[in-house]
Design a protein around this motif. Structure first.
Motif, PDB file in Angstrom:
ATOM      1  N   VAL A   6       0.832  -1.207   0.000  1.00 48.95           N
ATOM      2  CA  VAL A   6       0.000   0.000   0.000  1.00 48.95           C
ATOM      3  C   VAL A   6       0.867   1.257   0.000  1.00 48.95           C
ATOM      4  N   LEU A   7       1.999   1.203   0.704  1.00 45.48           N
ATOM      5  CA  LEU A   7       2.962   2.314   0.688  1.00 45.48           C
ATOM      6  C   LEU A   7       4.264   1.790   0.121  1.00 45.48           C
ATOM      7  N   LYS A   8       4.781   2.501  -0.882  1.00 47.63           N
ATOM      8  CA  LYS A   8       5.944   1.973  -1.612  1.00 47.63           C
ATOM      9  C   LYS A   8       7.128   2.924  -1.511  1.00 47.63           C
ATOM     10  N   GLY A   9       7.563   3.177  -0.287  1.00 46.38           N
ATOM     11  CA  GLY A   9       8.741   4.038  -0.134  1.00 46.38           C
ATOM     12  C   GLY A   9       8.382   5.502  -0.030  1.00 46.38           C
ATOM     13  N   VAL A  10       7.567   5.836   0.969  1.00 47.88           N
ATOM     14  CA  VAL A  10       7.102   7.213   1.152  1.00 47.88           C
ATOM     15  C   VAL A  10       8.024   7.950   2.129  1.00 47.88           C
ATOM     16  N   SER A  11       8.379   9.172   1.785  1.00 44.09           N
ATOM     17  CA  SER A  11       9.191  10.012   2.673  1.00 44.09           C
ATOM     18  C   SER A  11       8.601  11.414   2.749  1.00 44.09           C
ATOM     19  N   MET A  12       8.538  11.964   3.952  1.00 45.26           N
ATOM     20  CA  MET A  12       8.170  13.380   4.107  1.00 45.26           C
ATOM     21  C   MET A  12       8.600  13.869   5.483  1.00 45.26           C
ATOM     22  N   ASP A  13       8.878  15.153   5.561  1.00 46.17           N
ATOM     23  CA  ASP A  13       9.221  15.777   6.839  1.00 46.17           C
ATOM     24  C   ASP A  13       8.197  16.859   7.139  1.00 46.17           C
ATOM     25  N   VAL A  14       7.793  16.917   8.395  1.00 43.60           N
ATOM     26  CA  VAL A  14       6.858  17.957   8.825  1.00 43.60           C
ATOM     27  C   VAL A  14       7.507  18.718   9.971  1.00 43.60           C
ATOM     28  N   MET A  15       7.589  20.037   9.826  1.00 41.63           N
ATOM     29  CA  MET A  15       8.200  20.861  10.867  1.00 41.63           C
ATOM     30  C   MET A  15       7.146  21.261  11.902  1.00 41.63           C
ATOM     31  N   PRO A  31      -6.275  10.106  -4.926  1.00 41.41           N
ATOM     32  CA  PRO A  31      -7.450   9.258  -5.147  1.00 41.41           C
ATOM     33  C   PRO A  31      -7.637   8.249  -4.013  1.00 41.41           C
ATOM     34  N   SER A  32      -8.854   7.723  -3.906  1.00 35.65           N
ATOM     35  CA  SER A  32      -9.107   6.689  -2.900  1.00 35.65           C
ATOM     36  C   SER A  32      -8.177   5.508  -3.141  1.00 35.65           C
ATOM     37  N   GLY A  33      -7.721   4.908  -2.047  1.00 32.43           N
ATOM     38  CA  GLY A  33      -6.856   3.735  -2.187  1.00 32.43           C
ATOM     39  C   GLY A  33      -5.418   4.064  -2.527  1.00 32.43           C
ATOM     40  N   SER A  34      -5.040   5.355  -2.374  1.00 31.84           N
ATOM     41  CA  SER A  34      -3.656   5.707  -2.730  1.00 31.84           C
ATOM     42  C   SER A  34      -2.714   5.612  -1.532  1.00 31.84           C
ATOM     43  N   GLY A  35      -3.259   5.206  -0.367  1.00 41.54           N
ATOM     44  CA  GLY A  35      -2.393   5.000   0.798  1.00 41.54           C
ATOM     45  C   GLY A  35      -2.378   6.136   1.797  1.00 41.54           C
ATOM     46  N   LYS A  36      -3.220   7.154   1.583  1.00 45.39           N
ATOM     47  CA  LYS A  36      -3.188   8.346   2.446  1.00 45.39           C
ATOM     48  C   LYS A  36      -3.506   8.014   3.907  1.00 45.39           C
ATOM     49  N   SER A  37      -4.640   7.339   4.104  1.00 40.99           N
ATOM     50  CA  SER A  37      -5.069   7.031   5.478  1.00 40.99           C
ATOM     51  C   SER A  37      -4.113   6.052   6.137  1.00 40.99           C
ATOM     52  N   THR A  38      -3.637   5.086   5.363  1.00 41.90           N
ATOM     53  CA  THR A  38      -2.667   4.119   5.895  1.00 41.90           C
ATOM     54  C   THR A  38      -1.444   4.858   6.416  1.00 41.90           C
ATOM     55  N   LEU A  39      -0.979   5.844   5.642  1.00 45.51           N
ATOM     56  CA  LEU A  39       0.220   6.582   6.022  1.00 45.51           C
ATOM     57  C   LEU A  39       0.036   7.283   7.361  1.00 45.51           C
ATOM     58  N   HIS A  80       2.030  22.981   2.999  1.00 49.00           N
ATOM     59  CA  HIS A  80       2.621  22.069   2.029  1.00 49.00           C
ATOM     60  C   HIS A  80       1.597  21.003   1.670  1.00 49.00           C
ATOM     61  N   ILE A  81       1.529  20.666   0.398  1.00 48.31           N
ATOM     62  CA  ILE A  81       0.573  19.648  -0.056  1.00 48.31           C
ATOM     63  C   ILE A  81       1.335  18.487  -0.690  1.00 48.31           C
ATOM     64  N   TYR A  82       0.933  17.274  -0.300  1.00 53.15           N
ATOM     65  CA  TYR A  82       1.498  16.057  -0.881  1.00 53.15           C
ATOM     66  C   TYR A  82       0.399  15.344  -1.662  1.00 53.15           C
ATOM     67  N   PHE A  83       0.704  14.982  -2.890  1.00 53.62           N
ATOM     68  CA  PHE A  83      -0.245  14.210  -3.703  1.00 53.62           C
ATOM     69  C   PHE A  83       0.257  12.771  -3.801  1.00 53.62           C
ATOM     70  N   THR A  84      -0.569  11.832  -3.339  1.00 55.34           N
ATOM     71  CA  THR A  84      -0.176  10.420  -3.389  1.00 55.34           C
ATOM     72  C   THR A  84      -1.016   9.683  -4.428  1.00 55.34           C
ATOM     73  N   ASP A  85      -0.391   8.738  -5.081  1.00 55.34           N
ATOM     74  CA  ASP A  85      -1.117   7.883  -6.008  1.00 55.34           C
ATOM     75  C   ASP A  85      -0.457   6.506  -5.991  1.00 55.34           C
ATOM     76  N   LYS A  86      -1.264   5.477  -5.800  1.00 58.78           N
ATOM     77  CA  LYS A  86      -0.767   4.092  -5.794  1.00 58.78           C
ATOM     78  C   LYS A  86       0.434   3.898  -4.863  1.00 58.78           C
ATOM     79  N   GLY A  87       0.353   4.500  -3.674  1.00 57.31           N
ATOM     80  CA  GLY A  87       1.366   4.219  -2.664  1.00 57.31           C
ATOM     81  C   GLY A  87       2.659   4.996  -2.746  1.00 57.31           C
ATOM     82  N   VAL A  88       2.722   5.954  -3.670  1.00 61.13           N
ATOM     83  CA  VAL A  88       3.926   6.800  -3.726  1.00 61.13           C
ATOM     84  C   VAL A  88       3.525   8.273  -3.704  1.00 61.13           C
ATOM     85  N   ILE A  89       4.449   9.119  -3.265  1.00 57.65           N
ATOM     86  CA  ILE A  89       4.213  10.564  -3.359  1.00 57.65           C
ATOM     87  C   ILE A  89       4.645  10.988  -4.753  1.00 57.65           C
TER      88      ILE A  89
END
Length: 248
Positions: free
Chosen positions: A24-33, A43-51, A213-222
């Motif tokens: 579901v997540l394929k190597g996601v990286s992000m930093d939040v200050m 889109p639905s199923g892109s891994g957002k909630s899982t993340l 900052h906005i992140y767009f995820t699709d199919k488990g990647v940013i």
């Protein structure tokens, strides 16, 4: 643990998460200050909630690292309760206790989990009810409240733990259009006060207005990320452009 506010309060590095054989997540990286508001869209199923469920250890991860204030979230020795004091979460479903009043719902965790003094907790809970614009509803039961009101009780309940970071998982998805706004106003005020917020949202206008900052995820990647003005006006990836053309 020597975290300082000039470092990311939440740091996600190369996170992989599978449910069975489905990655579901394929190597996601992000930093939040600290104090930043980050919106995750896609889109639905892109891994957002899982993340975001991985951030407070509701989901485990197979690979990578997530730290909150320098503490590795998926360290087997981590006290998850300690983590969840720091990281508040509000879900799409409000999950309030139906047989307890709004005020009791807000007071429960500080009294039971933090073992705080009941009178002190009540004072704070009443202040939080006022903060989320529900003064006068303290003795109402969840069944007597609208969806938007219940969601604001859920936000107050999360704030009662005094978290450093708030996670919001599509908190307006189950609401009527007219109650969406009152919940978004509450989140906007929190953000304005400097609360670090990570939101999964379908509300593009809101994301544009509130996010640093906005992140767009699709199919488990940013796929793409950036500040809202750049992201919405100059998205470069075709997947982002297609998604935005459908939702804007």
């Amino acid at each position: 643990m020597s975290w300082t506010p000039d470092q990311p309060i939440v740091s996600i590095k190369n996170v992989h998460k599978s449910f069975g054989h489905v990655e579901v997540l394929k190597g996601v990286s992000m930093d939040v200050m600290k104090g930043e508001v980050v919106c995750i869209i896609g889109p639905s199923g892109s891994g957002k909630s899982t993340l975001i469920r991985c951030i407070n250890a509701l989901n485990d991860i197979q690979q990578g690292s997530i730290t909150v204030e320098g503490q590795e979230v998926h360290d087997p020795n981590l006290d998850k309760l300690e983590l969840r004091k720091k990281v508040g979460m509000v879900f799409q479903q409000y999950n309030l206790f139906p047989h307890k009043t709004a005020l009791q719902n807000v007071m429960m965790a500080p009294v039971k989990v933090l073992k705080q003094d009941k009178a002190e907790v009540e004072k704070k809970a009443r202040a939080l009810m006022k903060k989320v614009r529900l003064e006068g509803k303290e003795n109402a039961y969840p069944g007597e409240l609208s969806g938007g009101q219940q969601q604001r009780v859920a936000i107050a309940r999360s704030l009662a733990m005094n978290p450093d970071v708030m996670l919001f998982d599509e908190v307006t998805a189950a609401l009527d259009p007219e109650t969406v706004k009152e919940v978004l106003v509450t989140i906007k005020e929190l953000a304005a006060e400097g609360m670090t917020c990570i939101l999964v949202t379908h509300e593009m206008g809101f994301a544009r207005e509130i996010a640093d900052h906005i992140y767009f995820t699709d199919k488990g990647v940013i796929v793409e990320h950036g500040p809202p003005d750049v992201f919405f006006q100059n998205a470069s990836d075709p997947r982002t452009k297609e998604f935005l053309s459908q939702v804007l």
